[in-house]
Structures are given as C-alpha cells and as structure tokens.
Write an enzyme that holds these catalytic residues in place. Structure first.
Site, PDB file in Angstrom:
ATOM      1  N   HIS A 259       0.949  -1.340  -0.023  1.00 15.58           N
ATOM      2  CA  HIS A 259      -0.083  -0.083   0.012  1.00 15.58           C
ATOM      3  C   HIS A 259       0.770   1.252   0.008  1.00 15.58           C
ATOM      4  O   HIS A 259       1.144   1.671   1.031  1.00 15.58           O
ATOM      5  CB  HIS A 259      -0.806   0.064   1.282  1.00 15.58           C
ATOM      6  CG  HIS A 259      -1.992   1.032   1.147  1.00 15.58           C
ATOM      7  ND1 HIS A 259      -3.244   0.743   1.594  1.00 15.58           N
ATOM      8  CD2 HIS A 259      -2.098   2.329   0.658  1.00 15.58           C
ATOM      9  CE1 HIS A 259      -4.216   1.754   1.546  1.00 15.58           C
ATOM     10  NE2 HIS A 259      -3.264   2.604   0.854  1.00 15.58           N
TER      11      HIS A 259
ATOM     12  N   HIS B  75       1.640   5.275  -2.352  1.00 16.09           N
ATOM     13  CA  HIS B  75       1.098   6.192  -3.223  1.00 16.09           C
ATOM     14  C   HIS B  75       2.540   6.647  -3.943  1.00 16.09           C
ATOM     15  O   HIS B  75       3.246   7.663  -3.243  1.00 16.09           O
ATOM     16  CB  HIS B  75       0.185   7.051  -2.561  1.00 16.09           C
ATOM     17  CG  HIS B  75      -0.845   6.593  -1.997  1.00 16.09           C
ATOM     18  ND1 HIS B  75      -2.148   6.485  -2.617  1.00 16.09           N
ATOM     19  CD2 HIS B  75      -1.274   6.224  -0.483  1.00 16.09           C
ATOM     20  CE1 HIS B  75      -3.060   6.226  -1.736  1.00 16.09           C
ATOM     21  NE2 HIS B  75      -2.666   5.787  -0.550  1.00 16.09           N
TER      22      HIS B  75
ATOM     23  N   ASN C 299      -4.822   6.274  -7.007  1.00 15.72           N
ATOM     24  CA  ASN C 299      -5.257   7.669  -7.068  1.00 15.72           C
ATOM     25  C   ASN C 299      -4.229   8.592  -7.393  1.00 15.72           C
ATOM     26  O   ASN C 299      -4.081   9.724  -6.880  1.00 15.72           O
ATOM     27  CB  ASN C 299      -5.747   8.165  -5.444  1.00 15.72           C
ATOM     28  CG  ASN C 299      -4.879   8.087  -4.460  1.00 15.72           C
ATOM     29  OD1 ASN C 299      -3.795   7.220  -4.710  1.00 15.72           O
ATOM     30  ND2 ASN C 299      -4.984   8.824  -3.322  1.00 15.72           N
TER      31      ASN C 299
ATOM     32  N   ASP D 180      -8.762   3.265  -3.449  1.00 14.42           N
ATOM     33  CA  ASP D 180      -8.090   3.796  -2.200  1.00 14.42           C
ATOM     34  C   ASP D 180      -7.949   5.345  -2.041  1.00 14.42           C
ATOM     35  O   ASP D 180      -7.847   5.873  -3.098  1.00 14.42           O
ATOM     36  CB  ASP D 180      -6.826   3.115  -1.975  1.00 14.42           C
ATOM     37  CG  ASP D 180      -6.192   3.861  -0.731  1.00 14.42           C
ATOM     38  OD1 ASP D 180      -6.757   3.663   0.339  1.00 14.42           O
ATOM     39  OD2 ASP D 180      -5.297   4.373  -0.893  1.00 14.42           O
TER      40      ASP D 180
ATOM     41  N   HIS E 282     -11.129   0.631   0.902  1.00 16.45           N
ATOM     42  CA  HIS E 282     -10.927   1.720   1.736  1.00 16.45           C
ATOM     43  C   HIS E 282     -12.188   1.814   2.683  1.00 16.45           C
ATOM     44  O   HIS E 282     -13.277   2.309   1.970  1.00 16.45           O
ATOM     45  CB  HIS E 282     -10.497   3.020   0.917  1.00 16.45           C
ATOM     46  CG  HIS E 282     -10.695   4.130   1.563  1.00 16.45           C
ATOM     47  ND1 HIS E 282      -9.312   5.017   2.006  1.00 16.45           N
ATOM     48  CD2 HIS E 282     -11.541   5.007   2.326  1.00 16.45           C
ATOM     49  CE1 HIS E 282      -9.460   5.651   2.524  1.00 16.45           C
ATOM     50  NE2 HIS E 282     -10.997   5.893   2.686  1.00 16.45           N
TER      51      HIS E 282
ATOM     52  N   ASP F 168       1.133   2.745   3.729  1.00 12.47           N
ATOM     53  CA  ASP F 168       0.083   3.630   3.330  1.00 12.47           C
ATOM     54  C   ASP F 168       1.044   4.926   3.140  1.00 12.47           C
ATOM     55  O   ASP F 168       0.457   6.022   3.316  1.00 12.47           O
ATOM     56  CB  ASP F 168      -1.013   4.079   4.116  1.00 12.47           C
ATOM     57  CG  ASP F 168      -1.907   4.613   3.443  1.00 12.47           C
ATOM     58  OD1 ASP F 168      -1.930   5.231   2.256  1.00 12.47           O
ATOM     59  OD2 ASP F 168      -2.888   5.176   4.070  1.00 12.47           O
TER      60      ASP F 168
HETATM   61  O1  DOR Z   1      -4.123   9.337   4.422  1.00 11.75           O
HETATM   62  C1  DOR Z   1      -4.493   8.850   3.440  1.00 11.75           C
HETATM   63  N1  DOR Z   1      -4.026   9.413   2.351  1.00 11.75           N
HETATM   64  N2  DOR Z   1      -5.397   8.152   3.196  1.00 11.75           N
HETATM   65  C2  DOR Z   1      -5.942   7.810   2.131  1.00 11.75           C
HETATM   66  O2  DOR Z   1      -6.833   7.037   1.916  1.00 11.75           O
HETATM   67  C3  DOR Z   1      -5.287   8.610   1.160  1.00 11.75           C
HETATM   68  C4  DOR Z   1      -3.935   8.886   1.070  1.00 11.75           C
HETATM   69  C5  DOR Z   1      -3.415   9.831  -0.078  1.00 11.75           C
HETATM   70  O3  DOR Z   1      -3.627   9.430  -1.047  1.00 11.75           O
HETATM   71  O4  DOR Z   1      -2.712  10.864   0.290  1.00 11.75           O
HETATM   72 ZN    ZN Z   2      -3.825   4.901   0.795  1.00  5.69          ZN
END
Ligand code: DOR
Ligand code: ZN
Length: 429
Positions: free
Chosen positions: A61, A63, A95, A152, A179, A305
């Site tokens: 997980h 980004h 995303n 997500d 999510h 995350d």
């Molecule tokens: O804290 C978060 N940041 N939760 C999420 O679900 C998305 C993520 C983000 O893309 O910054």
């Molecule tokens: Zn996430």
C-alpha cells in the site's frame, strides 16, 4: 559478468521454509542458489554477521504520485525510498492524476518501473475515475499488470457497485482492496472522534465510520466468495468483525499501518498536520487491539500507506491539511518495536511484511528458497538512526517520525540480484 554475491554469516530467517539459522546466502545471476564448494573471491562476499537476512519486504500500500503529482513523489524517488527502507516490491494505489482506471496509466507505470529500485505492482481503480459510479475495465488492466483493484482514498459508497466489483474482480483472479469508510459518517471530520477532538474543537470521524463498511464488505465477500482485502485497519471494532469473518471462513485479509500500532489521537494534540491521515489515529484501546490482532493472525499485513505530500499541502490549518504520511523509511524500525515489545516474534514480522503480502497479491517473493528471484533484505535490528528532511530518500518529508531516535533498519536491499540500497561500511570475506 561476475554476479555472485555471498551474504556471510547472517541470521537467515525464511518463515515460508520454517528456517531460522546462521548461514550464508548465495545469489547468482539474480537468483538465490544452493551454496557450493567453489572458491569465492573476497569482493563477492558481504559480511552480515549480527544481521537478519530475510525475504525482500513487500509494501502492498503506497502512493507513488506518478503520473500527475511528481512534485510529491515519482516512481523513481518512491521506489528509491522503498529500497532505502528495505522493500524490494511495492503495490501503488490508483489515486494518481489521472486515476489508474485503464490500460494507459497502468502501462505508463509499468514502463517507468522497468528502471525503478523496486518491483512495482500497480493497483487499478475499482470504478472509473474512482468516482464510485461505473466499474473500471478489470480485464484490460489485468492484462497490463495490475495485481488488485481499489478506489483507495475514497470509499465505494454503493453496496451494489461493490458487489459487482467483487464478482468482476473474482472472475479475473484479482483481490479487491477496500478503503472502508462511510462518507456520510466521516463527513467533514479531520481526526478521530473522541475526547481529544472535543478538547481541540476539531470535527471528528467516529470509529464506526470504518467499522460499518468493514461489516458491509465482509457481508459482500461472503455473498460473492470473492477475495476482499481491507486496507489500513485502524479500529478495534473493525478487528472484531474481521475476527468473526475469519472464524466463519469468509475470504478476507487485512492490513494495518505502523502509525496505527505506534501512535494515538494524542499525537494530534498540538495540531501537528503530520499526525493527520485517513483513517485517523485512534484511541489507545484501538492501538492495543491492533497490536493483539497482528499477533493472533487477525491482521495479515503491515503496509505503510506511504502518502507523500509537499509542505504546500501540510503547512496549513489542521482542517485544511492533506491526509497522509510517508512511511517507507520508518516501517522496519516501527515493526521491530513490536518485536522488542514482545507483541510478535521475528518470524511473524517477516510474515506480515513479506510472506503474506506476496500471497495476497499473488506476486513473487516472500521466500529465500534456492531458485527464487533474489529479492533479499538485510536488517540490522540494533542500528540507531534519526530521519530528517535531509536524509530522507523520499521526495516528501511529511512524517511524525522525523527527528527522533529510531532503532532497527535495513542495511542492505537486493532486488532481483541488484543492490538497491547499502549502508554497510565494509565488504570483507
Ligand atoms: O491518509 C491518506 N492518504 N489516506 C488515504 O486514503 C489516501 C492517502 C493519500 O492518497 O494521500
Ligand atoms: Zn492509501
């Protein structure tokens, strides 16, 4: 080319093989091989005595922000941060801008990943543009390399769309990563709803905003027989539903992130935007229950995350700040704290950070068996260090774990036989 690497005298921890012993690990031509009796040149040896040699860590997980927000992170900088944190593979959430909801973005990510410092497994969107209305094209994305689907960052509010997503993903052999958030309950909340939010005068997000969706999605997994994976579990109530579902044999797996077993909503007390993420940091009772669930098998995975944001999105009023913190470079240290606190043992930590994510995503890794691709991490459990804006490899620095002593770190990362990170001082025989 002389591509032999011999890791000498490490504690080889390979949970999949039930192995925990002091041994040498041999790597040649990108694969783990059975040690043989040939003479080894000194320059091919790395002394790893006192350190753990484990299957390459996998973060399911993260980004990576590319395409679209390259000022926060790129595939190159995000995978370099992954390697620095001991990860040999990451799954990146869809995303991005545009959202990864079709072959064009999936292909772009795969192409850029060929020169990256870690294997990259894109996660495709559940719905087009992740707006929860129409399913994305899973067959097309799977053909180009997605390992799972998820919206997500946003919940799938329609139970009917979620049902169809589970059925459609199941027919393509893809897990659905949920999510879990009821947007009507979380509405404009910006931290956990409890005594701290009341004291600070900030709108809260009740634990139930997560738990009701965990409950709904478990019911839909039971209905469809499809593999549901619950992202970033933050509350004890979600754990109770998960425990029950697993007892009943529902095909569900789940992850939490290091911040949920390390911090509570008290971290928000001085309006620190580096303590703001979604789901939010919860109560001490939630934190303790997450630790228990990591130990008893209710939770399957520790994932970071990793959510990079620039100072532009973070240095502002708490309510306006972006959600998320970076996590790749502090995860090993925070995971090792669970071992030091005797919540879990070493083997379990490697299951949570390598074996189980490989199994859930259906990707290579999680094993040190001869013949496997050489994705290997060497951990010094006693390495003391401090992360700062200047020493971070990630392009962003939004972390509540900077400027404080951390213990335990990856000192060598090998991805497909290639050294992608090395802190060891000397190479000797
Ligand atoms: O804290 C978060 N940041 N939760 C999420 O679900 C998305 C993520 C983000 O893309 O910054
Ligand atoms: Zn996430």
């Amino acid at each position: 080319m002389d591509s032999l690497i011999v890791l000498k005298n490490g504690r080889v921890l390979d949970p999949a093989a039930g192995r925990d012993e002091i041994a040498d690990l041999w790597i040649e031509d990108g694969r783990i091989i059975v040690p043989d009796s040939r003479p080894i040149a000194e320059q091919n040896c790395i002394d790893v005595s006192g350190f753990w040699v484990v299957p390459g860590l996998i973060d399911m997980h993260v980004h990576l922000r590319e395409p679209g927000e390259e000022y926060k992170e790129t595939i190159a900088t995000g995978t370099a941060a992954a390697a620095a944190g001991g990860f040999t593979a990451v799954a990146c959430m869809p995303n991005t801008k545009p959202v990864n909801d079709g072959s064009a973005v999936t292909r772009l990510i795969k192409e850029k990943s060929t020169s990256a410092s870690a294997h990259v497994y894109p996660v495709g969107a559940i719905s087009k543009n992740s707006d929860g209305v129409e399913l994305a094209e899973y067959g097309e994305m799977k053909a180009h390399g997605v390992a799972a689907v998820s919206d997500d960052g946003l919940p799938v509010m329609s139970a009917q769309l979620m049902r169809r997503a589970l059925e459609y993903a199941h027919s393509h052999g893809l897990p659905v990563i949920t999510h879990a958030e009821d947007a009507a309950l979380s509405k404009n909340g910006c931290m956990h709803e409890g005594v701290v939010s009341t004291r600070l005068g900030l709108p809260g997000i009740p634990a139930a905003a997560e738990a009701v969706m965990v409950c709904r999605d478990i019911a839909l997994a039971a209905l469809t027989g499809a593999h549901l994976h619950i992202a970033h579990v933050s509350t004890a109530a979600s754990i109770a539903h998960l425990r029950q579902a697993k007892r009943e044999g529902v095909p569900v797996s789940a992850e939490t992130a290091p911040h949920y077993f390390t911090l509570t909503d008290e971290a928000v007390a001085d309006y620190d935007t580096n303590a703001k993420m979604n789901p939010p940091l919860r109560s001490e009772a939630d934190r303790l229950e997450i630790r228990r669930a990591l130990s008893d098998g209710t939770l399957d995975v520790i994932a970071t995350d990793h959510a990079p944001h620039s100072v532009l999105e973070k240095e502002c009023e708490f309510e306006l700040a972006a959600n998320g913190i970076i996590g790749l470079e502090s995860a090993v240290s925070l995971g090792l704290a669970l071992v030091r606190d005797k919540v879990i043992n070493e083997t379990r930590l490697i299951e949570l950070m390598s074996v189980n994510p490989a199994r859930i995503l259906g990707v290579p890794g999680g094993s040190l068996a001869a013949g496997k691709q050489a994705d290997v991490t060497v951990i010094d459990p006693h390495h003391h260090f401090i992360l700062t804006e200047d020493t971070l490899v990630s392009k962003s620095a939004n972390s509540p774990f900077l400027h404080q002593p951390l213990t335990g770190r990856a000192v060598l990362t090998i991805c497909a036989g290639r050294i992608t990170h090395m802190l060891l001082q000397s190479m000797k025989g």
